[in-house]
Design an enzyme around this catalytic site. Structure first.
Site, PDB file in Angstrom:
ATOM      1  N   ASP A 256       0.861  -1.174   0.000  1.00 37.53           N
ATOM      2  CA  ASP A 256       0.000   0.000   0.000  1.00 37.53           C
ATOM      3  C   ASP A 256       0.897   1.224   0.000  1.00 37.53           C
ATOM      4  O   ASP A 256       1.691   1.411   0.917  1.00 37.53           O
ATOM      5  CB  ASP A 256      -0.886  -0.030   1.249  1.00 37.53           C
ATOM      6  CG  ASP A 256      -1.789   1.185   1.323  1.00 37.53           C
ATOM      7  OD1 ASP A 256      -2.643   1.334   0.437  1.00 37.53           O
ATOM      8  OD2 ASP A 256      -1.632   1.992   2.256  1.00 37.53           O
TER       9      ASP A 256
ATOM     10  N   GLU B 138      -2.081  -1.469  -5.825  1.00 34.60           N
ATOM     11  CA  GLU B 138      -3.355  -0.881  -6.170  1.00 34.60           C
ATOM     12  C   GLU B 138      -3.150  -0.029  -7.419  1.00 34.60           C
ATOM     13  O   GLU B 138      -2.099   0.580  -7.581  1.00 34.60           O
ATOM     14  CB  GLU B 138      -3.762   0.017  -5.010  1.00 34.60           C
ATOM     15  CG  GLU B 138      -5.195   0.344  -4.941  1.00 34.60           C
ATOM     16  CD  GLU B 138      -5.490   0.894  -3.550  1.00 34.60           C
ATOM     17  OE1 GLU B 138      -6.665   0.934  -3.211  1.00 34.60           O
ATOM     18  OE2 GLU B 138      -4.565   1.270  -2.839  1.00 34.60           O
TER      19      GLU B 138
ATOM     20  N   CYS C  75     -12.310  -5.179   5.937  1.00 38.31           N
ATOM     21  CA  CYS C  75     -11.600  -5.784   7.071  1.00 38.31           C
ATOM     22  C   CYS C  75     -10.833  -6.990   6.543  1.00 38.31           C
ATOM     23  O   CYS C  75     -11.416  -7.876   5.920  1.00 38.31           O
ATOM     24  CB  CYS C  75     -12.591  -6.205   8.149  1.00 38.31           C
ATOM     25  SG  CYS C  75     -11.834  -7.262   9.398  1.00 38.31           S
TER      26      CYS C  75
ATOM     27  N   CYS D 142     -12.229 -10.431   8.487  1.00 32.40           N
ATOM     28  CA  CYS D 142     -13.513 -11.084   8.214  1.00 32.40           C
ATOM     29  C   CYS D 142     -14.098 -10.711   6.859  1.00 32.40           C
ATOM     30  O   CYS D 142     -15.060 -11.320   6.407  1.00 32.40           O
ATOM     31  CB  CYS D 142     -14.509 -10.755   9.324  1.00 32.40           C
ATOM     32  SG  CYS D 142     -15.047  -9.043   9.297  1.00 32.40           S
TER      33      CYS D 142
ATOM     34  N   CYS E 108     -12.684  -3.467  13.781  1.00 32.45           N
ATOM     35  CA  CYS E 108     -13.776  -3.913  12.927  1.00 32.45           C
ATOM     36  C   CYS E 108     -15.023  -4.168  13.783  1.00 32.45           C
ATOM     37  O   CYS E 108     -14.969  -4.947  14.737  1.00 32.45           O
ATOM     38  CB  CYS E 108     -13.371  -5.196  12.207  1.00 32.45           C
ATOM     39  SG  CYS E 108     -14.714  -5.921  11.273  1.00 32.45           S
TER      40      CYS E 108
ATOM     41  N   CYS F 129     -16.045  -8.160  13.508  1.00 37.14           N
ATOM     42  CA  CYS F 129     -15.298  -9.256  14.120  1.00 37.14           C
ATOM     43  C   CYS F 129     -14.407  -8.800  15.265  1.00 37.14           C
ATOM     44  O   CYS F 129     -13.801  -9.627  15.941  1.00 37.14           O
ATOM     45  CB  CYS F 129     -14.473 -10.001  13.080  1.00 37.14           C
ATOM     46  SG  CYS F 129     -13.066  -9.065  12.476  1.00 37.14           S
TER      47      CYS F 129
ATOM     48  N   ASP G  36      -3.007   1.186   7.125  1.00 35.97           N
ATOM     49  CA  ASP G  36      -2.189   0.871   5.948  1.00 35.97           C
ATOM     50  C   ASP G  36      -1.878  -0.622   5.840  1.00 35.97           C
ATOM     51  O   ASP G  36      -1.894  -1.204   4.758  1.00 35.97           O
ATOM     52  CB  ASP G  36      -0.884   1.678   5.971  1.00 35.97           C
ATOM     53  CG  ASP G  36      -1.153   3.175   5.960  1.00 35.97           C
ATOM     54  OD1 ASP G  36      -2.218   3.573   5.443  1.00 35.97           O
ATOM     55  OD2 ASP G  36      -0.304   3.939   6.454  1.00 35.97           O
TER      56      ASP G  36
HETATM   57 ZN   LIG Z   1     -13.667  -7.805  10.590  1.00 37.38          ZN
END
Ligand SMILES: [Zn+2]
Length: 406
Positions: A185, A269, A322, A325, A341, A344, A351
């Site tokens: 990233d 990316e 995330c 999950c 998150c 989860c 980053d």
């Molecule tokens: Zn998650």
């Protein structure tokens, strides 16, 4: 495989004057040919019996008239005007193929350059021979063995460089140390963050250099137009811009060499979206301003090692997903550096999380659309088809540094 090595030159005054003249001749020939091209193209549109313009015809035309009309062209190598027109022809080819914009006129002082063909140069250790000029000192010997294809002499600020293109034997591929994959990233707080959790800090914000830059710009604006002092101030400013560009370019080369040396597959990316919401500090803007350069370097360096680069679609939600999950958040403001998150409960560094998502996405692309695994779900969308793996053609694998304007 064509490789270019760019070497600083140490010309004496006479040689530097010759270089300036040759650049002027190349520029004149380019501009002359561009005007002629446009004129002949218009004429051809009126009457299709007339020939369409071409670089070969334009070169013959210039050769026929240069002795009478432009005798000063004969002071420098005939390659300067000839190669300028050949390059214009290539620029038109690229334009017609939709790869480039319409060719522009060249301006004095903007990327001054001229090209010599292989029969006009001879390299021996730390020097290069140019007909009618003799030996010019180079700062280092040519790094690649093979047939020299051409040499381009160019100026950056007040320094001269030669870029020598060599047709090398295909080098043995030194495979990456680690045959694994990594997600990268390009970021704001660090130059790059890897999915391993590692952060690569770029050069420090050069506050001293930036202050210097502002002072020099002010100094330049106070000088009278056309004065010798203005020219001097302009050159000082150009040198400083080059120095800043060199610092960036160095950091970028080190980063891409390090990544390709360590990893077989690299997932990045497309366009650094976070970086685009830019801030103007030097170290930080490395990421957004040099994205294309970053990608280009990764691709050719990976190619040399038989590695691979996967570029995720620009709409891939690398930051909002995330990596534990796969839940996608609605928003993720730039100011959020750490988050937990809600689905989860995993705690994320912004980053590192993005880099991990890129890795998962890249692996899904490499393993094909049928790949099972949470990886595909973690993408949160069917973005895999839009991404692509790239293996670069050897011809484009040039080892040339490009300078990024500040
Ligand atoms: Zn998650």
């Amino acid at each position: 495989m064509l490789m270019a090595h760019r070497i600083a030159l140490d010309p004496n005054n006479k040689q530097a004057t010759y270089f300036k003249k040759a650049c002027g001749v190349a520029r004149f020939a380019h501009n002359w040919a561009l005007v002629e091209w446009q004129r002949q193209y218009e004429a051809w549109k009126q009457d299709n019996n007339l020939p369409k313009p071409s670089q070969a015809a334009l070169r013959r035309q210039l050769n026929a008239i240069k002795r009478e009309q432009f005798p000063w062209m004969l002071q420098v190598t005939k390659c300067a005007p000839q190669m300028a027109i050949i390059q214009l022809g290539r620029a038109f080819e690229n334009f017609f193929a939709g790869r480039a914009r319409y060719p522009k006129f060249r301006k004095k002082g903007v990327h001054d350059r001229f090209t010599l063909t292989n029969d006009q140069v001879c390299v021996e250790g730390c020097r290069i021979r140019i007909p009618n000029l003799g030996w010019v000192r180079m700062r280092e010997p040519l790094r690649f063995a093979g047939k020299i294809m051409s040499a381009t002499i160019s100026r950056v600020a007040d320094r001269w460089f030669v870029s020598i293109t060599v047709d090398t034997q295909d080098l043995p591929k030194h495979r990456a140390e680690n045959q694994g994959a990594v997600g990268v990233d390009l970021g704001i707080s660090a130059l790059a963050t890897l999915s391993t959790g590692e952060k690569i800090v770029g050069p420090k914000p050069h506050t001293a250099l930036l202050a210097h830059l502002r002072r020099l710009s002010r100094s330049l604006s106070r000088k009278q137009k056309g004065s010798a002092n203005r020219a001097k101030a302009k050159m000082k400013l150009a040198r400083l811009h080059t120095r800043i560009a060199n610092i960036r370019s160095d950091a970028l080369h080190k980063l891409t060499s390090d990544l390709t040396r360590r990893f077989h597959a690299i997932c990045i990316e497309n366009l650094n979206v976070h970086g685009m919401m830019a801030n103007r500090h030097l170290a930080r803007s490395i990421a957004d301003m040099s994205f294309f350069e970053f990608r280009k370097q990764l691709e050719y360096k990976a190619e040399r090692r038989g590695g691979i680069v996967v570029v995720a679609d620009r709409f891939f939600a690398s930051s909002k997903t995330c990596s534990a999950c796969g839940a996608v958040q609605d928003t993720m403001p730039l100011s959020v550096r750490q988050w937990i998150c809600p689905d989860c409960g995993a705690s994320h560094d912004r980053d590192v999380n993005a880099a991990r998502n890129l890795l998962v996405h890249g692996l899904a692309v490499l393993n094909g659309p049928t790949a099972s695994s949470a990886g595909c779900e973690a993408c949160g969308e069917e973005g895999a088809g839009a991404s692509h793996k790239t293996r670069v053609k050897p011809a484009s694998a040039k080892q040339e540094v490009s300078f990024v304007p500040v």
